[in-house]
Design a protein around this motif. Structure first.
Motif, PDB file in Angstrom:
ATOM      1  N   LEU A 246      15.797  66.222  32.633  1.00 55.42           N
ATOM      2  CA  LEU A 246      14.823  66.518  33.468  1.00 55.42           C
ATOM      3  C   LEU A 246      15.257  66.888  34.994  1.00 55.42           C
ATOM      4  O   LEU A 246      14.596  67.641  35.839  1.00 55.42           O
ATOM      5  CB  LEU A 246      13.631  65.327  33.765  1.00 55.42           C
ATOM      6  CG  LEU A 246      12.877  64.938  32.327  1.00 55.42           C
ATOM      7  CD1 LEU A 246      12.063  63.703  32.848  1.00 55.42           C
ATOM      8  CD2 LEU A 246      12.196  66.117  31.849  1.00 55.42           C
ATOM      9  N   GLY A 247      16.428  66.555  35.364  1.00 52.20           N
ATOM     10  CA  GLY A 247      17.158  66.873  36.663  1.00 52.20           C
ATOM     11  C   GLY A 247      17.068  66.227  37.540  1.00 52.20           C
ATOM     12  O   GLY A 247      18.009  66.282  38.548  1.00 52.20           O
ATOM     13  N   GLY A 248      16.419  65.242  37.804  1.00 53.51           N
ATOM     14  CA  GLY A 248      16.109  64.345  39.031  1.00 53.51           C
ATOM     15  C   GLY A 248      16.955  63.166  38.955  1.00 53.51           C
ATOM     16  O   GLY A 248      16.980  62.397  37.839  1.00 53.51           O
ATOM     17  N   LEU A 249      17.527  62.551  39.945  1.00 53.38           N
ATOM     18  CA  LEU A 249      18.101  61.238  39.862  1.00 53.38           C
ATOM     19  C   LEU A 249      17.099  60.235  39.557  1.00 53.38           C
ATOM     20  O   LEU A 249      17.290  59.304  39.021  1.00 53.38           O
ATOM     21  CB  LEU A 249      18.700  61.148  41.360  1.00 53.38           C
ATOM     22  CG  LEU A 249      19.360  59.790  41.478  1.00 53.38           C
ATOM     23  CD1 LEU A 249      20.728  59.499  40.423  1.00 53.38           C
ATOM     24  CD2 LEU A 249      19.892  59.567  43.210  1.00 53.38           C
ATOM     25  N   GLY A 250      15.782  60.203  40.143  1.00 53.92           N
ATOM     26  CA  GLY A 250      14.941  59.216  39.806  1.00 53.92           C
ATOM     27  C   GLY A 250      14.557  59.230  38.439  1.00 53.92           C
ATOM     28  O   GLY A 250      14.241  58.204  38.037  1.00 53.92           O
TER      29      GLY A 250
ATOM     30  N   PRO B  96      25.238  64.773  39.148  1.00 54.08           N
ATOM     31  CA  PRO B  96      26.048  63.466  39.493  1.00 54.08           C
ATOM     32  C   PRO B  96      25.299  62.350  38.852  1.00 54.08           C
ATOM     33  O   PRO B  96      25.894  61.380  39.135  1.00 54.08           O
ATOM     34  CB  PRO B  96      26.411  63.729  41.091  1.00 54.08           C
ATOM     35  CG  PRO B  96      25.138  64.199  41.395  1.00 54.08           C
ATOM     36  CD  PRO B  96      24.376  65.101  40.282  1.00 54.08           C
ATOM     37  N   GLY B  97      24.157  62.484  38.670  1.00 49.41           N
ATOM     38  CA  GLY B  97      23.414  61.045  38.145  1.00 49.41           C
ATOM     39  C   GLY B  97      24.268  60.211  37.323  1.00 49.41           C
ATOM     40  O   GLY B  97      23.938  58.918  36.898  1.00 49.41           O
ATOM     41  N   ASP B  98      24.743  60.947  36.233  1.00 48.80           N
ATOM     42  CA  ASP B  98      25.623  60.159  35.198  1.00 48.80           C
ATOM     43  C   ASP B  98      26.625  59.155  35.614  1.00 48.80           C
ATOM     44  O   ASP B  98      26.525  58.200  35.008  1.00 48.80           O
ATOM     45  CB  ASP B  98      26.566  61.395  34.425  1.00 48.80           C
ATOM     46  CG  ASP B  98      27.517  61.735  35.255  1.00 48.80           C
ATOM     47  OD1 ASP B  98      27.411  62.569  36.302  1.00 48.80           O
ATOM     48  OD2 ASP B  98      28.661  61.666  34.970  1.00 48.80           O
ATOM     49  N   ALA B  99      26.944  59.397  37.059  1.00 51.17           N
ATOM     50  CA  ALA B  99      27.633  58.223  37.492  1.00 51.17           C
ATOM     51  C   ALA B  99      27.056  56.687  37.608  1.00 51.17           C
ATOM     52  O   ALA B  99      27.598  55.654  37.470  1.00 51.17           O
ATOM     53  CB  ALA B  99      28.199  58.462  38.954  1.00 51.17           C
TER      54      ALA B  99
ATOM     55  N   SER C 149      15.220  61.591  53.875  1.00 48.32           N
ATOM     56  CA  SER C 149      15.064  63.073  53.233  1.00 48.32           C
ATOM     57  C   SER C 149      14.307  62.931  52.084  1.00 48.32           C
ATOM     58  O   SER C 149      14.333  61.997  51.168  1.00 48.32           O
ATOM     59  CB  SER C 149      16.507  63.525  53.163  1.00 48.32           C
ATOM     60  OG  SER C 149      17.222  62.727  52.042  1.00 48.32           O
ATOM     61  N   ALA C 150      13.691  64.076  51.581  1.00 50.76           N
ATOM     62  CA  ALA C 150      12.805  64.171  50.293  1.00 50.76           C
ATOM     63  C   ALA C 150      12.923  65.643  49.976  1.00 50.76           C
ATOM     64  O   ALA C 150      12.707  66.368  50.568  1.00 50.76           O
ATOM     65  CB  ALA C 150      11.567  63.520  50.323  1.00 50.76           C
TER      66      ALA C 150
ATOM     67  N   PRO D 114      16.878  57.972  45.350  1.00 47.60           N
ATOM     68  CA  PRO D 114      17.693  57.132  46.129  1.00 47.60           C
ATOM     69  C   PRO D 114      16.534  55.607  46.460  1.00 47.60           C
ATOM     70  O   PRO D 114      17.401  54.637  46.146  1.00 47.60           O
ATOM     71  CB  PRO D 114      17.694  57.674  47.634  1.00 47.60           C
ATOM     72  CG  PRO D 114      18.164  59.082  47.238  1.00 47.60           C
ATOM     73  CD  PRO D 114      17.041  59.323  46.160  1.00 47.60           C
ATOM     74  N   MET D 115      15.510  56.045  46.334  1.00 47.02           N
ATOM     75  CA  MET D 115      14.615  54.730  46.599  1.00 47.02           C
ATOM     76  C   MET D 115      14.489  54.125  45.382  1.00 47.02           C
ATOM     77  O   MET D 115      14.348  52.739  44.959  1.00 47.02           O
ATOM     78  CB  MET D 115      13.246  55.313  46.907  1.00 47.02           C
ATOM     79  CG  MET D 115      13.228  55.641  48.433  1.00 47.02           C
ATOM     80  SD  MET D 115      13.921  54.416  49.692  1.00 47.02           S
ATOM     81  CE  MET D 115      12.823  53.221  49.568  1.00 47.02           C
ATOM     82  N   ARG D 116      14.641  54.675  44.046  1.00 49.03           N
ATOM     83  CA  ARG D 116      14.340  54.197  42.660  1.00 49.03           C
ATOM     84  C   ARG D 116      15.761  53.599  42.390  1.00 49.03           C
ATOM     85  O   ARG D 116      15.859  52.500  42.059  1.00 49.03           O
ATOM     86  CB  ARG D 116      14.015  55.237  41.775  1.00 49.03           C
ATOM     87  CG  ARG D 116      12.628  55.604  41.792  1.00 49.03           C
ATOM     88  CD  ARG D 116      12.309  56.647  40.598  1.00 49.03           C
ATOM     89  NE  ARG D 116      10.744  57.117  40.931  1.00 49.03           N
ATOM     90  CZ  ARG D 116       9.669  56.517  40.362  1.00 49.03           C
ATOM     91  NH1 ARG D 116       9.884  55.200  40.019  1.00 49.03           N
ATOM     92  NH2 ARG D 116       8.583  56.936  40.508  1.00 49.03           N
TER      93      ARG D 116
END
Length: 248
Positions: free
Chosen positions: A13-17, A45-48, A168-169, A239-241
């Motif tokens: 889906l593309g988002g870190l959250g 980079p979310g795979d990290a 930031s958002a 980042p909040m999630r």
């Protein structure tokens, strides 16, 4: 129950959250099938965030704009017994249904208006009998190493009950106009984190700047905030999630 020795989870889906919200799915699948190889196909980079997670055998990457090709390659190369996907665009769901022996390709069906997305994922998977019904309340959890936790404490130094602001958002509707007023009211207790441009905009302002951090370094700082009884403040962003998933 059919053998499920190879399980593929697709989150493109593309988002870190979005990736953080699928972590309970990964962990519930591992709990139901502890001996299976579990592979996750996602973006960098979310795979990290999956590094060091004992539930995940392998993380595969998809280039942005070539997601369908990456899914087809995984299905051909690895031939999973079960595929669970959050991703339906570009014919991805149809390809999975055609090529995988068993799949769950629609985790968005008829959502109640007050049901969190990650809770809906788990409820649907339990109804499909691919996770245990008693795992429908699992929460997102990011696995950190002891060394990473030590580093998170080091970044915060000796601050007791720190406050970290995430101003930031990526969407205008998530922007809040009162960040500097809040930082001023916190009278030196606040840290700010974000991309380099965010940090530059806050330089010389009413809050201290955290150094530029990788995703895992940021997660370790959030975990340290949680251990110290502090708080992370931000909008509905990745980042909040992450912060919630490490205990802040």
């Amino acid at each position: 129950m059919p053998d499920r020795d190879r399980i593929l989870v697709v989150d493109l889906l593309g988002g870190l959250g979005d990736l953080v919200m699928v972590l309970p799915v990964i962990h519930a699948l591992h709990r139901r099938h502890p001996d299976a190889q579990l592979r996750v196909l996602t973006h960098q980079p979310g795979d990290a965030l999956l590094r060091h997670d004992p539930a995940v055998t392998v993380v595969a990457h998809a280039e942005r704009g070539r997601e369908r090709a990456a899914v087809l390659a995984e299905l051909d190369r690895w031939r999973p017994d079960l595929v669970v996907t959050t991703t339906r665009y570009d014919g991805i769901a149809d390809a999975i249904e055609e090529l995988a022996p068993q799949s769950v390709t629609n985790l968005w069906r008829s959502p109640p208006p007050d049901e969190p997305v990650s809770a809906r994922y788990l409820r649907i998977l339990a109804s499909e009998d691919v996770i245990h019904p008693h795992d429908v309340n699992l929460q997102p959890h990011i696995v950190l190493t002891d060394a990473e936790c030590v580093e998170g404490d080091r970044v915060l130094d000796d601050d007791a009950r720190p406050v970290v602001l995430v101003p930031s958002a990526g969407m205008a509707v998530k922007q809040w106009p009162h960040w500097r007023e809040l930082a001023t009211a916190l009278a030196g207790r606040a840290f700010v984190t974000g991309e380099p441009a965010v940090l530059e905009a806050w330089r010389g302002g009413p809050a201290r700047l955290l150094p530029p951090l990788s995703l895992r370094e940021l997660a370790s700082v959030f975990a340290a905030v949680g251990r110290r009884g502090g708080v992370v403040i931000g909008g509905d962003t990745g980042p909040m999630r992450m912060a919630a998933a490490v205990g802040a």
